[in-house]
Design a protein around this motif. Structure first.
Motif, PDB file in Angstrom:
ATOM      1  N   GLU A  14      46.834  83.745 135.576  1.00  0.00           N
ATOM      2  CA  GLU A  14      46.602  83.622 134.138  1.00  0.00           C
ATOM      3  C   GLU A  14      45.106  83.428 133.884  1.00  0.00           C
ATOM      4  N   ASN A  46      56.353  89.685 131.104  1.00  0.00           N
ATOM      5  CA  ASN A  46      56.041  89.232 132.472  1.00  0.00           C
ATOM      6  C   ASN A  46      57.223  89.439 133.400  1.00  0.00           C
ATOM      7  N   THR A  78      50.649  88.217 124.456  1.00  0.00           N
ATOM      8  CA  THR A  78      51.737  87.954 123.514  1.00  0.00           C
ATOM      9  C   THR A  78      51.254  88.203 122.084  1.00  0.00           C
ATOM     10  N   ASP A 113      47.749  87.327 133.007  1.00  0.00           N
ATOM     11  CA  ASP A 113      48.435  86.872 131.797  1.00  0.00           C
ATOM     12  C   ASP A 113      47.375  86.215 130.912  1.00  0.00           C
ATOM     13  N   GLY A 147      56.604  88.895 120.067  1.00  0.00           N
ATOM     14  CA  GLY A 147      56.568  90.089 120.907  1.00  0.00           C
ATOM     15  C   GLY A 147      55.584  89.909 122.054  1.00  0.00           C
ATOM     16  N   HIS A 159      53.086  80.645 134.962  1.00  0.00           N
ATOM     17  CA  HIS A 159      54.124  80.367 133.972  1.00  0.00           C
ATOM     18  C   HIS A 159      55.514  80.778 134.470  1.00  0.00           C
ATOM     19  N   SER A 163      59.169  89.892 123.913  1.00  0.00           N
ATOM     20  CA  SER A 163      58.413  88.639 123.993  1.00  0.00           C
ATOM     21  C   SER A 163      57.462  88.715 125.177  1.00  0.00           C
ATOM     22  N   GLY A 164      56.532  87.767 125.215  1.00  0.00           N
ATOM     23  CA  GLY A 164      55.653  87.667 126.364  1.00  0.00           C
ATOM     24  C   GLY A 164      56.440  87.314 127.618  1.00  0.00           C
ATOM     25  N   TYR A 165      57.428  86.474 127.457  1.00  0.00           N
ATOM     26  CA  TYR A 165      58.271  86.100 128.595  1.00  0.00           C
ATOM     27  C   TYR A 165      58.890  87.354 129.209  1.00  0.00           C
ATOM     28  N   SER A 202      47.943  76.852 130.093  1.00  0.00           N
ATOM     29  CA  SER A 202      48.136  76.175 128.812  1.00  0.00           C
ATOM     30  C   SER A 202      48.432  74.687 128.928  1.00  0.00           C
ATOM     31  N   VAL A 219      47.987  85.342 127.732  1.00  0.00           N
ATOM     32  CA  VAL A 219      48.785  84.915 126.587  1.00  0.00           C
ATOM     33  C   VAL A 219      48.081  83.855 125.720  1.00  0.00           C
ATOM     34  N   HIS A 220      47.435  82.889 126.378  1.00  0.00           N
ATOM     35  CA  HIS A 220      46.787  81.813 125.610  1.00  0.00           C
ATOM     36  C   HIS A 220      45.342  82.129 125.265  1.00  0.00           C
TER      37      HIS A 220
HETATM   38  C1  LIG Z   1      54.201  81.355 126.101  1.00  0.00           C
HETATM   39  C2  LIG Z   1      53.847  82.018 127.391  1.00  0.00           C
HETATM   40  C3  LIG Z   1      54.415  83.235 127.766  1.00  0.00           C
HETATM   41  C4  LIG Z   1      55.552  83.816 126.995  1.00  0.00           C
HETATM   42  O1  LIG Z   1      55.127  84.407 125.819  1.00  0.00           O
HETATM   43  P1  LIG Z   1      56.181  84.473 124.595  1.00  0.00           P
HETATM   44  O2  LIG Z   1      55.658  85.575 123.771  1.00  0.00           O
HETATM   45  O3  LIG Z   1      56.169  83.142 123.958  1.00  0.00           O
HETATM   46  O4  LIG Z   1      57.505  84.791 125.210  1.00  0.00           O
HETATM   47  C5  LIG Z   1      53.943  83.887 128.875  1.00  0.00           C
HETATM   48  N1  LIG Z   1      52.962  83.351 129.635  1.00  0.00           N
HETATM   49  C6  LIG Z   1      52.422  82.164 129.336  1.00  0.00           C
HETATM   50  C7  LIG Z   1      51.346  81.623 130.204  1.00  0.00           C
HETATM   51  C8  LIG Z   1      52.858  81.458 128.226  1.00  0.00           C
HETATM   52  O5  LIG Z   1      52.363  80.239 127.960  1.00  0.00           O
END
Ligand SMILES: *Cc1c(COP(=O)(O)O)cnc(C)c1O
Length: 403
Positions: free
Chosen positions: A183, A117, A243, A212, A252, A140, A112-114, A187, A214-215
């Protein structure tokens, strides 16, 4: 010892504050995005306004077909960690796709993205000599936890403020290995970092840059490489994280960077090494989704149009929302109980689903509803939403925006 009593006391406190989380039980309907069935109250047709599947790629026929075909070919799970029998050909294809997306030498997948990071920042911070991580104050939770776990020195710099970062970098000892983590699109407020200015400061002080996106991946830049792609800055960034679970519609996380950086994280990150690899079918679907959004601009263009349209309609009706340069539209309610109540009424009376965003996701007193219009929200959907909000705004006697 009555353990349940211990649990319940803290849960009751959450409920008293209006911050207890209730999850809507949804069933997505393939081919009908953004429509879902709500099992919590039996409504068959609800419109989702807070999905992170920003472009509806989770229901793109090519992406679904790639997943189905790969399940038939390879089965469901990866069968192991990347190290022990789980390193699938599809993972390697996806990593090559990601490296190409960001113009980097290599990429590494996480579950996952979580996790990406958490694992990357904790590995960098704990293994690099005299590491100091400089973290934007609104980063985040996944970055904050990674930094905490690194147990190295950390410095929080003022949100999106390159001058403050400059001052804080200047104050560090010469022998520190400096890592600046931030970031692109934040978000909750939908604001965007001044990436070029932050990179100027990083370069001035010889600091590593960790972004990051991600968004932003899939949604900004001519090929969906994110805000850094749009602004021509990807080659100046040490590590780009993203992500596959938001605009790409799968699940992922990943990082991209130099061969040496990626090999380093691959070799030392516990959160990468000791966990089962993503299913090959997920990797194949994500690869298809990335490829599609590299070529197709329709989804991005239509999303921009619908975001602008909703903003304009909210302005016209005097419904206060935060102005920002992204696709995220926060409507501020500033009260956790009212925020939850508005969300409940929207669902029950209008078939509109928007999750209330309360503390600790955002600071107390800044509770909000957060709308993410996409290419598959029609003009009628927008009109219906604005009409519903207008009705509720009157009923709840919440202050209108000053005209
Ligand atoms: C959602 C999010 C993540 C985590 O990504 P996932 O793939 O949902 O685990 C990481 N960084 C930011 C800023 C996010 O909003």
């Amino acid at each position: 010892m009555n353990f349940d009593q211990l649990f319940q006391t803290q849960l009751d406190q959450l409920k008293d504050e209006g911050n207890y989380r209730i999850f809507a039980e949804l069933q997505r309907k393939s081919g009908e995005f953004p429509r879902v069935r709500n099992h919590s109250d039996g409504q068959d047709e609800v419109t989702v306004w807070c999905s992170n599947d920003y472009l509806g790629m989770g229901q793109n026929p090519k992406v679904m077909e790639a997943m189905i075909a790969t399940v038939k070919e390879c089965g469901t799970g990866a069968g192991g960690t990347r190290n022990i029998s789980g390193n699938a050909h599809h993972h390697k294809l996806l990593e090559a796709e990601l490296a190409d997306l960001h113009g980097k030498e290599d990429a590494l997948l996480f579950t996952s993205g979580y996790v990406s990071n958490w694992a990357s920042l904790s590995t960098l911070g704990s293994r690099l000599p005299n590491a100091v991580i400089l973290s934007d104050s609104l980063n985040h939770a996944s970055m904050i936890e990674g930094i905490r776990h690194a147990k190295c020195d950390k410095v929080i710099w003022e949100h999106n403020n390159p001058e403050d970062l400059d001052r804080k970098l200047a104050a560090l000892p010469a022998n520190a290995t400096k890592i600046v983590a931030f970031e692109s699109v934040y978000s909750m407020d939908g604001d965007i970092a001044p990436i070029a200015e932050i990179l100027d400061v990083c370069e001035k002080h010889g600091a590593m840059s960790y972004i990051d996106e991600v968004h932003a991946v899939g949604m900004y830049g001519p090929r969906g490489g994110g805000v850094a792609e749009r602004e021509g800055l990807m080659d100046r960034i040490t590590l780009i994280e993203g992500t596959l679970g938001k605009a790409y519609g799968c699940v992922g996380g990943y990082i991209t960077g130099s061969h040496a950086l990626i090999d380093f994280i691959r070799s030392f990150a516990s959160g990468f090494i000791f966990t089962t690899a993503l299913p090959p079918a997920v990797a194949a679907a994500a690869t298809e989704s990335i490829k599609h959004l590299k070529e197709s601009g329709w989804e991005r263009a239509m999303q921009k149009r619908q975001v602008a349209r909703l903003r304009a309609r909210l302005d016209a009706e005097g419904i206060p929302h935060e102005h920002n340069p992204s696709h995220i539209i926060p409507v501020m309610v500033k009260d956790p109980v009212k925020c939850r109540m508005l969300s409940d009424i929207l669902m029950e009376q209008f078939g509109i689903y928007v999750q209330p965003i309360n503390y600790p996701t955002v600071p107390k007193g800044t509770e909000r509803l957060r709308f993410t219009p996409g290419p598959l929200h029609s003009d009628e959907d927008i009109e219906y939403l604005v009409m519903a909000l207008k009705t509720l705004w009157k009923q709840c006697a919440i202050a209108h925006a000053v005209a």
